[in-house]
Design an enzyme around this catalytic site. Structure first.
Site, PDB file in Angstrom:
ATOM      1  N   HIS A  84      43.342 -82.034   8.093  1.00 42.59           N
ATOM      2  CA  HIS A  84      42.579 -82.590   9.223  1.00 42.59           C
ATOM      3  C   HIS A  84      41.142 -82.075   9.221  1.00 42.59           C
ATOM      4  CE1 HIS A  84      42.886 -78.965  11.921  1.00 42.59           C
ATOM      5  NE2 HIS A  84      44.063 -78.802  11.364  1.00 42.59           N
ATOM      6  N   ASP A  86      39.075 -82.051  12.003  1.00 39.64           N
ATOM      7  CA  ASP A  86      38.567 -81.507  13.267  1.00 39.64           C
ATOM      8  C   ASP A  86      38.846 -80.016  13.397  1.00 39.64           C
ATOM      9  OD1 ASP A  86      41.387 -82.126  13.573  1.00 39.64           O
ATOM     10  OD2 ASP A  86      41.160 -81.817  15.724  1.00 39.64           O
ATOM     11  N   ASP A 146      40.652 -73.575   9.337  1.00 37.03           N
ATOM     12  CA  ASP A 146      41.648 -74.494   9.877  1.00 37.03           C
ATOM     13  C   ASP A 146      40.917 -75.770  10.269  1.00 37.03           C
ATOM     14  OD1 ASP A 146      43.593 -75.850  11.244  1.00 37.03           O
ATOM     15  OD2 ASP A 146      43.641 -74.484  12.951  1.00 37.03           O
ATOM     16  N   GLU A 180      43.723 -83.530  14.960  1.00 40.72           N
ATOM     17  CA  GLU A 180      44.986 -82.797  14.893  1.00 40.72           C
ATOM     18  C   GLU A 180      45.069 -81.743  15.993  1.00 40.72           C
ATOM     19  OE1 GLU A 180      47.778 -79.542  13.476  1.00 40.72           O
ATOM     20  OE2 GLU A 180      45.668 -79.423  13.985  1.00 40.72           O
ATOM     21  N   GLU A 181      43.935 -81.093  16.260  1.00 43.22           N
ATOM     22  CA  GLU A 181      43.932 -79.969  17.210  1.00 43.22           C
ATOM     23  C   GLU A 181      44.199 -80.406  18.644  1.00 43.22           C
ATOM     24  OE1 GLU A 181      44.084 -77.093  16.236  1.00 43.22           O
ATOM     25  OE2 GLU A 181      43.050 -76.900  14.318  1.00 43.22           O
ATOM     26  N   ASP A 203      47.820 -77.084   5.451  1.00 37.32           N
ATOM     27  CA  ASP A 203      47.257 -76.506   6.682  1.00 37.32           C
ATOM     28  C   ASP A 203      48.008 -75.249   7.090  1.00 37.32           C
ATOM     29  OD1 ASP A 203      45.599 -76.320   8.889  1.00 37.32           O
ATOM     30  OD2 ASP A 203      46.704 -77.768  10.090  1.00 37.32           O
ATOM     31  N   HIS A 386      41.643 -70.733  15.341  1.00 38.81           N
ATOM     32  CA  HIS A 386      41.073 -71.045  16.664  1.00 38.81           C
ATOM     33  C   HIS A 386      40.338 -69.873  17.294  1.00 38.81           C
ATOM     34  CE1 HIS A 386      44.652 -74.093  17.010  1.00 38.81           C
ATOM     35  NE2 HIS A 386      43.932 -74.237  15.919  1.00 38.81           N
TER      36      HIS A 386
HETATM   37 ZN   LIG Z   1      45.203 -76.957  11.509  1.00 37.87          ZN
END
Ligand SMILES: [Zn+2]
Length: 415
Positions: A84, A86, A146, A180-181, A203, A386
Protein backbone atom coordinates in the site's frame (compact mmCIF):
# COMPACT_ATOMS: atom_id res chain seq x y z
CA UNK A 1 21.02 -18.93 -6.86
CA UNK A 2 20.58 -15.22 -6.30
CA UNK A 3 23.07 -13.08 -8.23
CA UNK A 4 25.36 -11.83 -5.46
CA UNK A 5 26.71 -9.08 -7.69
CA UNK A 6 23.25 -7.58 -8.10
CA UNK A 7 23.12 -3.88 -7.21
CA UNK A 8 19.95 -3.48 -5.15
CA UNK A 9 17.82 -0.46 -6.02
CA UNK A 10 15.26 -0.71 -3.20
CA UNK A 11 16.92 1.72 -0.79
CA UNK A 12 17.29 4.50 -3.37
CA UNK A 13 13.70 3.93 -4.42
CA UNK A 14 12.53 3.92 -0.81
CA UNK A 15 14.29 7.21 -0.01
CA UNK A 16 12.60 8.73 -3.06
CA UNK A 17 9.11 7.39 -2.27
CA UNK A 18 9.08 8.59 1.35
CA UNK A 19 9.59 12.16 0.09
CA UNK A 20 6.06 12.04 -1.33
CA UNK A 21 3.44 12.68 1.35
CA UNK A 22 0.74 9.99 1.05
CA UNK A 23 -1.00 10.18 4.41
CA UNK A 24 -4.55 8.80 4.30
CA UNK A 25 -7.46 10.32 6.22
CA UNK A 26 -9.94 8.49 8.43
CA UNK A 27 -12.49 11.31 8.30
CA UNK A 28 -12.64 11.52 4.53
CA UNK A 29 -15.50 9.88 2.64
CA UNK A 30 -13.95 10.23 -0.82
CA UNK A 31 -11.85 7.56 -2.51
CA UNK A 32 -8.96 7.52 -2.20
CA UNK A 33 -9.34 9.31 1.13
CA UNK A 34 -6.66 11.81 0.08
CA UNK A 35 -5.82 12.81 -3.49
CA UNK A 36 -2.12 13.16 -2.69
CA UNK A 37 -1.74 9.37 -2.52
CA UNK A 38 -2.08 9.44 -6.28
CA UNK A 39 1.13 11.51 -6.54
CA UNK A 40 3.11 8.42 -5.60
CA UNK A 41 0.84 5.96 -7.42
CA UNK A 42 1.16 7.92 -10.66
CA UNK A 43 4.95 7.99 -10.31
CA UNK A 44 5.03 4.22 -9.67
CA UNK A 45 2.90 3.46 -12.72
CA UNK A 46 5.20 5.64 -14.81
CA UNK A 47 8.32 3.92 -13.41
CA UNK A 48 6.92 0.47 -14.13
CA UNK A 49 6.09 1.53 -17.64
CA UNK A 50 9.59 2.87 -18.21
CA UNK A 51 11.01 -0.39 -16.92
CA UNK A 52 9.09 -2.09 -19.71
CA UNK A 53 5.85 -3.31 -18.12
CA UNK A 54 3.62 -2.22 -20.98
CA UNK A 55 0.24 -2.41 -19.23
CA UNK A 56 1.35 -0.46 -16.13
CA UNK A 57 -1.24 2.14 -15.17
CA UNK A 58 -3.07 3.84 -12.34
CA UNK A 59 -6.87 3.64 -12.40
CA UNK A 60 -9.32 6.38 -11.40
CA UNK A 61 -9.29 5.18 -7.75
CA UNK A 62 -5.52 5.25 -7.44
CA UNK A 63 -4.79 1.53 -7.80
CA UNK A 64 -1.60 0.74 -9.72
CA UNK A 65 -1.52 -2.52 -11.66
CA UNK A 66 1.09 -4.00 -13.96
CA UNK A 67 2.04 -7.36 -15.43
CA UNK A 68 5.43 -8.98 -15.73
CA UNK A 69 4.81 -11.65 -18.37
CA UNK A 70 5.84 -15.24 -17.70
CA UNK A 71 9.15 -16.40 -19.14
CA UNK A 72 8.58 -20.12 -18.70
CA UNK A 73 6.86 -22.79 -20.80
CA UNK A 74 5.24 -24.21 -17.71
CA UNK A 75 1.67 -23.43 -16.79
CA UNK A 76 2.15 -21.39 -13.60
CA UNK A 77 -0.71 -19.73 -11.71
CA UNK A 78 -0.35 -15.94 -11.89
CA UNK A 79 0.63 -14.53 -8.50
CA UNK A 80 0.42 -10.94 -7.30
CA UNK A 81 2.67 -8.95 -5.00
CA UNK A 82 0.85 -6.11 -3.27
CA UNK A 83 1.80 -3.14 -1.10
CA UNK A 84 0.00 0.00 0.00
CA UNK A 85 1.15 3.53 -0.82
CA UNK A 86 -0.56 5.40 2.03
CA UNK A 87 0.91 6.15 5.45
CA UNK A 88 -0.85 6.20 8.80
CA UNK A 89 -3.02 9.19 9.80
CA UNK A 90 -1.49 8.88 13.30
CA UNK A 91 1.72 10.85 12.61
CA UNK A 92 2.63 13.37 9.90
CA UNK A 93 4.16 11.96 6.73
CA UNK A 94 5.14 15.34 5.27
CA UNK A 95 8.75 16.44 4.77
CA UNK A 96 10.23 13.14 5.89
CA UNK A 97 14.01 13.32 6.38
CA UNK A 98 15.29 9.76 6.73
CA UNK A 99 18.58 9.21 8.55
CA UNK A 100 20.78 6.23 7.64
CA UNK A 101 22.73 4.93 10.64
CA UNK A 102 25.49 3.00 8.86
CA UNK A 103 27.15 -0.02 10.44
CA UNK A 104 25.04 -0.14 13.60
CA UNK A 105 27.14 -1.16 16.61
CA UNK A 106 24.37 -1.95 19.11
CA UNK A 107 22.66 0.12 21.79
CA UNK A 108 19.76 2.55 21.71
CA UNK A 109 19.42 4.89 18.73
CA UNK A 110 18.61 8.50 19.69
CA UNK A 111 16.80 10.49 17.01
CA UNK A 112 17.86 14.04 16.08
CA UNK A 113 14.72 15.82 17.23
CA UNK A 114 12.02 15.55 19.83
CA UNK A 115 14.00 13.50 22.35
CA UNK A 116 12.88 10.23 20.73
CA UNK A 117 15.02 7.14 21.32
CA UNK A 118 14.68 3.78 19.56
CA UNK A 119 15.32 1.47 22.49
CA UNK A 120 16.74 -2.03 22.29
CA UNK A 121 14.43 -2.98 25.16
CA UNK A 122 11.43 -2.18 22.92
CA UNK A 123 13.08 -3.58 19.77
CA UNK A 124 14.83 -6.84 20.64
CA UNK A 125 15.35 -7.45 16.88
CA UNK A 126 18.10 -4.80 17.00
CA UNK A 127 20.33 -7.32 18.77
CA UNK A 128 20.61 -9.27 15.50
CA UNK A 129 21.48 -6.20 13.48
CA UNK A 130 25.06 -5.44 14.43
CA UNK A 131 26.80 -4.15 11.30
CA UNK A 132 23.48 -3.40 9.59
CA UNK A 133 22.50 -0.01 8.19
CA UNK A 134 19.40 1.21 9.99
CA UNK A 135 17.14 3.83 8.44
CA UNK A 136 15.25 5.99 10.96
CA UNK A 137 13.37 9.29 10.95
CA UNK A 138 14.80 12.57 12.23
CA UNK A 139 12.18 12.46 14.97
CA UNK A 140 9.70 14.89 13.40
CA UNK A 141 7.59 12.55 11.26
CA UNK A 142 6.94 8.86 10.73
CA UNK A 143 9.25 7.09 8.27
CA UNK A 144 6.70 5.54 5.95
CA UNK A 145 8.54 2.21 5.84
CA UNK A 146 5.02 0.93 6.39
CA UNK A 147 4.51 0.27 3.52
CA UNK A 148 6.92 2.12 1.23
CA UNK A 149 9.62 -0.41 2.14
CA UNK A 150 7.31 -3.04 0.63
CA UNK A 151 6.64 -0.89 -2.43
CA UNK A 152 10.38 -0.35 -2.99
CA UNK A 153 11.15 -4.05 -2.50
CA UNK A 154 8.55 -5.10 -5.07
CA UNK A 155 9.88 -2.51 -7.54
CA UNK A 156 13.41 -3.80 -6.99
CA UNK A 157 12.24 -7.38 -7.54
CA UNK A 158 10.75 -6.31 -10.89
CA UNK A 159 14.09 -4.71 -11.74
CA UNK A 160 15.87 -7.95 -10.82
CA UNK A 161 13.56 -10.11 -12.93
CA UNK A 162 13.98 -7.80 -15.91
CA UNK A 163 17.76 -7.83 -15.63
CA UNK A 164 17.91 -11.62 -15.01
CA UNK A 165 15.79 -13.26 -17.71
CA UNK A 166 17.42 -16.61 -16.86
CA UNK A 167 15.37 -16.67 -13.62
CA UNK A 168 12.18 -18.47 -14.61
CA UNK A 169 8.83 -17.32 -13.31
CA UNK A 170 5.14 -17.42 -14.18
CA UNK A 171 3.02 -14.33 -14.74
CA UNK A 172 3.69 -11.81 -11.98
CA UNK A 173 1.11 -9.15 -11.18
CA UNK A 174 2.10 -5.99 -9.35
CA UNK A 175 -0.51 -4.05 -7.39
CA UNK A 176 -0.13 -0.92 -5.26
CA UNK A 177 -3.20 0.09 -3.27
CA UNK A 178 -4.37 3.25 -1.49
CA UNK A 179 -6.03 3.66 1.93
CA UNK A 180 -4.88 0.51 3.73
CA UNK A 181 -4.28 2.45 6.94
CA UNK A 182 -7.89 3.57 7.08
CA UNK A 183 -9.17 0.05 6.46
CA UNK A 184 -10.44 0.78 2.94
CA UNK A 185 -7.59 -0.55 0.82
CA UNK A 186 -9.67 -3.13 -1.00
CA UNK A 187 -12.84 -1.05 -1.39
CA UNK A 188 -12.49 -0.32 -5.12
CA UNK A 189 -10.01 -2.97 -6.19
CA UNK A 190 -10.77 -4.69 -9.48
CA UNK A 191 -9.53 -8.23 -8.86
CA UNK A 192 -10.77 -9.41 -12.20
CA UNK A 193 -8.61 -6.89 -13.93
CA UNK A 194 -5.65 -7.78 -11.72
CA UNK A 195 -6.01 -11.33 -12.92
CA UNK A 196 -3.93 -13.05 -10.25
CA UNK A 197 -4.85 -16.36 -8.66
CA UNK A 198 -2.93 -15.87 -5.40
CA UNK A 199 -1.33 -12.89 -3.73
CA UNK A 200 1.21 -11.80 -1.14
CA UNK A 201 1.06 -8.46 0.65
CA UNK A 202 4.64 -7.34 1.36
CA UNK A 203 3.82 -5.47 4.57
CA UNK A 204 5.22 -7.53 7.44
CA UNK A 205 7.75 -6.71 10.09
CA UNK A 206 10.80 -8.77 11.09
CA UNK A 207 12.75 -10.88 8.61
CA UNK A 208 11.10 -14.28 8.35
CA UNK A 209 7.61 -13.13 9.20
CA UNK A 210 4.89 -14.96 7.31
CA UNK A 211 1.41 -14.09 8.47
CA UNK A 212 -1.46 -16.28 7.40
CA UNK A 213 -3.88 -15.85 10.25
CA UNK A 214 -5.80 -12.74 11.28
CA UNK A 215 -8.72 -11.94 13.51
CA UNK A 216 -12.27 -12.35 12.33
CA UNK A 217 -14.02 -9.06 12.96
CA UNK A 218 -17.46 -7.52 13.32
CA UNK A 219 -18.61 -4.12 14.46
CA UNK A 220 -21.63 -3.70 16.67
CA UNK A 221 -23.59 -0.48 17.07
CA UNK A 222 -25.76 -0.32 20.20
CA UNK A 223 -28.25 2.53 20.52
CA UNK A 224 -29.96 3.24 23.84
CA UNK A 225 -33.06 5.37 23.41
CA UNK A 226 -34.26 7.30 26.44
CA UNK A 227 -36.73 10.15 26.82
CA UNK A 228 -35.90 13.81 27.03
CA UNK A 229 -37.93 16.41 28.90
CA UNK A 230 -36.96 19.92 30.04
CA UNK A 231 -34.96 19.21 33.21
CA UNK A 232 -37.19 21.68 35.11
CA UNK A 233 -40.19 19.43 34.55
CA UNK A 234 -38.46 16.05 34.30
CA UNK A 235 -39.50 14.44 37.56
CA UNK A 236 -40.81 10.97 37.00
CA UNK A 237 -40.56 11.35 33.24
CA UNK A 238 -37.03 11.77 31.96
CA UNK A 239 -35.08 8.67 30.98
CA UNK A 240 -31.47 9.74 30.45
CA UNK A 241 -29.93 7.45 27.85
CA UNK A 242 -26.39 8.45 28.92
CA UNK A 243 -27.07 6.71 32.22
CA UNK A 244 -28.38 3.63 30.44
CA UNK A 245 -25.19 3.48 28.37
CA UNK A 246 -23.05 3.88 31.49
CA UNK A 247 -24.92 1.13 33.32
CA UNK A 248 -24.42 -1.11 30.32
CA UNK A 249 -20.67 -0.44 30.18
CA UNK A 250 -20.44 -1.15 33.89
CA UNK A 251 -22.10 -4.53 33.35
CA UNK A 252 -19.36 -5.76 30.97
CA UNK A 253 -16.94 -8.44 32.23
CA UNK A 254 -14.08 -6.69 34.04
CA UNK A 255 -11.34 -9.30 34.04
CA UNK A 256 -11.74 -10.86 30.59
CA UNK A 257 -12.87 -10.31 26.99
CA UNK A 258 -11.31 -6.85 26.58
CA UNK A 259 -8.16 -5.80 24.68
CA UNK A 260 -6.49 -4.88 27.98
CA UNK A 261 -7.12 -8.31 29.54
CA UNK A 262 -6.36 -10.61 26.58
CA UNK A 263 -3.49 -11.66 24.37
CA UNK A 264 -2.31 -14.42 22.01
CA UNK A 265 -5.35 -16.37 20.81
CA UNK A 266 -8.00 -14.79 23.02
CA UNK A 267 -10.75 -12.67 21.51
CA UNK A 268 -12.48 -9.60 22.91
CA UNK A 269 -15.28 -7.07 22.71
CA UNK A 270 -14.12 -3.46 22.81
CA UNK A 271 -16.09 -0.21 23.09
CA UNK A 272 -14.45 2.29 20.73
CA UNK A 273 -16.97 5.12 20.93
CA UNK A 274 -19.61 6.39 23.37
CA UNK A 275 -21.65 9.38 22.21
CA UNK A 276 -24.86 10.52 23.74
CA UNK A 277 -27.39 12.95 25.07
CA UNK A 278 -30.54 12.42 27.15
CA UNK A 279 -32.48 11.09 24.18
CA UNK A 280 -30.00 8.84 22.40
CA UNK A 281 -26.68 7.23 23.32
CA UNK A 282 -24.76 5.33 20.68
CA UNK A 283 -21.99 2.89 21.52
CA UNK A 284 -19.69 1.34 18.97
CA UNK A 285 -18.02 -1.97 19.67
CA UNK A 286 -15.47 -3.95 17.74
CA UNK A 287 -15.76 -7.72 18.18
CA UNK A 288 -12.66 -9.82 17.57
CA UNK A 289 -11.72 -13.51 17.62
CA UNK A 290 -9.62 -15.94 15.61
CA UNK A 291 -12.63 -18.26 15.60
CA UNK A 292 -15.41 -16.75 13.50
CA UNK A 293 -18.11 -18.64 15.44
CA UNK A 294 -17.01 -16.87 18.64
CA UNK A 295 -18.17 -13.55 17.22
CA UNK A 296 -21.80 -14.70 17.39
CA UNK A 297 -21.28 -15.77 21.02
CA UNK A 298 -19.78 -12.42 22.00
CA UNK A 299 -22.53 -10.54 20.17
CA UNK A 300 -25.17 -12.60 21.94
CA UNK A 301 -23.59 -11.76 25.28
CA UNK A 302 -23.61 -8.02 24.51
CA UNK A 303 -27.19 -8.19 23.30
CA UNK A 304 -28.34 -9.93 26.49
CA UNK A 305 -26.48 -7.46 28.70
CA UNK A 306 -28.03 -4.56 26.77
CA UNK A 307 -31.51 -6.00 27.12
CA UNK A 308 -31.00 -6.55 30.83
CA UNK A 309 -29.87 -2.95 31.13
CA UNK A 310 -32.97 -1.44 29.51
CA UNK A 311 -35.14 -3.54 31.82
CA UNK A 312 -33.73 -1.41 34.64
CA UNK A 313 -34.95 1.75 32.87
CA UNK A 314 -38.65 1.18 32.09
CA UNK A 315 -39.71 3.05 28.95
CA UNK A 316 -36.26 2.91 27.36
CA UNK A 317 -35.32 0.92 24.28
CA UNK A 318 -32.27 -0.60 22.68
CA UNK A 319 -31.45 -1.05 19.00
CA UNK A 320 -28.59 -3.24 17.86
CA UNK A 321 -26.88 -3.56 14.52
CA UNK A 322 -24.04 -5.93 13.60
CA UNK A 323 -21.76 -5.05 10.68
CA UNK A 324 -19.41 -7.67 9.29
CA UNK A 325 -15.87 -6.32 8.92
CA UNK A 326 -13.44 -9.07 7.88
CA UNK A 327 -12.70 -12.75 8.45
CA UNK A 328 -9.66 -14.78 9.47
CA UNK A 329 -7.76 -15.33 6.22
CA UNK A 330 -6.71 -18.78 7.44
CA UNK A 331 -10.16 -20.10 6.55
CA UNK A 332 -9.39 -19.33 2.91
CA UNK A 333 -5.67 -20.13 2.94
CA UNK A 334 -6.38 -23.60 4.33
CA UNK A 335 -8.27 -24.29 1.09
CA UNK A 336 -5.18 -23.31 -0.94
CA UNK A 337 -2.32 -24.76 1.11
CA UNK A 338 0.33 -24.15 -1.55
CA UNK A 339 0.17 -20.39 -1.00
CA UNK A 340 1.66 -20.74 2.47
CA UNK A 341 3.70 -23.86 1.65
CA UNK A 342 5.51 -22.14 -1.23
CA UNK A 343 6.24 -19.09 0.93
CA UNK A 344 7.67 -21.37 3.62
CA UNK A 345 9.73 -23.28 1.09
CA UNK A 346 11.21 -19.99 -0.16
CA UNK A 347 12.21 -19.03 3.41
CA UNK A 348 13.84 -22.41 3.86
CA UNK A 349 15.87 -22.03 0.67
CA UNK A 350 17.09 -18.62 1.84
CA UNK A 351 17.92 -20.12 5.25
CA UNK A 352 15.66 -17.61 6.99
CA UNK A 353 13.93 -18.84 10.15
CA UNK A 354 10.13 -18.53 9.67
CA UNK A 355 8.29 -16.38 12.20
CA UNK A 356 4.59 -17.22 12.20
CA UNK A 357 2.11 -15.86 14.66
CA UNK A 358 -1.54 -14.88 14.33
CA UNK A 359 -2.11 -11.17 13.80
CA UNK A 360 -4.32 -9.57 16.43
CA UNK A 361 -5.82 -7.40 13.73
CA UNK A 362 -6.73 -7.50 10.07
CA UNK A 363 -4.81 -6.88 6.89
CA UNK A 364 -5.86 -6.05 3.38
CA UNK A 365 -5.03 -9.71 2.82
CA UNK A 366 -7.88 -10.81 5.10
CA UNK A 367 -10.35 -9.03 2.85
CA UNK A 368 -8.63 -10.05 -0.37
CA UNK A 369 -8.62 -13.70 0.72
CA UNK A 370 -12.39 -13.61 1.06
CA UNK A 371 -12.79 -11.68 -2.19
CA UNK A 372 -11.19 -14.63 -3.98
CA UNK A 373 -7.48 -13.80 -3.83
CA UNK A 374 -5.89 -15.85 -1.03
CA UNK A 375 -3.22 -13.45 0.27
CA UNK A 376 -0.94 -13.97 3.28
CA UNK A 377 1.43 -11.21 4.43
CA UNK A 378 5.21 -11.52 4.10
CA UNK A 379 7.98 -9.54 5.80
CA UNK A 380 9.15 -6.19 4.50
CA UNK A 381 11.46 -5.35 7.43
CA UNK A 382 9.22 -2.59 8.80
CA UNK A 383 9.38 -1.88 12.55
CA UNK A 384 7.49 0.33 15.04
CA UNK A 385 4.71 1.23 12.62
CA UNK A 386 2.80 4.51 12.76
CA UNK A 387 5.27 6.45 14.88
CA UNK A 388 8.35 8.66 14.92
CA UNK A 389 10.24 5.57 16.12
CA UNK A 390 9.70 3.69 12.86
CA UNK A 391 12.82 2.05 11.38
CA UNK A 392 13.93 -0.41 8.73
CA UNK A 393 17.28 -2.11 8.09
CA UNK A 394 18.82 -1.89 4.61
CA UNK A 395 19.94 -5.53 4.78
CA UNK A 396 16.41 -6.68 5.66
CA UNK A 397 15.10 -4.82 2.63
CA UNK A 398 17.61 -6.68 0.45
CA UNK A 399 16.48 -9.98 1.96
CA UNK A 400 12.84 -9.07 1.29
CA UNK A 401 13.70 -8.54 -2.40
CA UNK A 402 15.42 -11.94 -2.50
CA UNK A 403 12.41 -13.45 -0.80
CA UNK A 404 9.96 -12.08 -3.39
CA UNK A 405 12.16 -13.47 -6.18
CA UNK A 406 12.45 -16.84 -4.43
CA UNK A 407 8.69 -17.19 -3.88
CA UNK A 408 8.06 -16.75 -7.60
CA UNK A 409 10.82 -19.25 -8.33
CA UNK A 410 9.27 -21.85 -6.06
CA UNK A 411 5.88 -21.38 -7.77
CA UNK A 412 7.52 -21.95 -11.14
CA UNK A 413 9.42 -25.03 -10.03
CA UNK A 414 6.43 -26.62 -8.29
CA UNK A 415 4.10 -26.07 -11.24
ZN1 LIG B 1 1.02 -1.40 6.39
Amino acid sequence: MFDDKYQFTCVDRFLKYVKIDTQSDEESTSFPSTEKQKDLSKALAEELKQMGLKDAHMDEWGYVMATLPANTDKNVDPIAFLAHVDTSPAVSGKDINPVINKNYQGGDIPLKNGGWVIKVSDNPELKDMIGYDIITTDGTTLLGADNKAGVAEIMDAVNYWLSHPEVKHGTIKICFTPDEEVGRGTEKIDLKKLGAKYGYTVDGSAKGELESETFSADMMVIKFIGKNIHPGYAKGQMINSIKIGSTFIDSLPKDKLSPETTDKREGYVHCTAFNGNEELTTLKFIIRSFVTADLKEYEKMLKELAEKTVEKYPGSKVEIEVIEQYRNMKEMLDKHPMVEANALEALKRLKIEPIMHPIRGGTDGSRLSFMGLPTPNIFAGEHSFHSQLEWVAVQDMHDAVKYIIEIAKVWEEKS
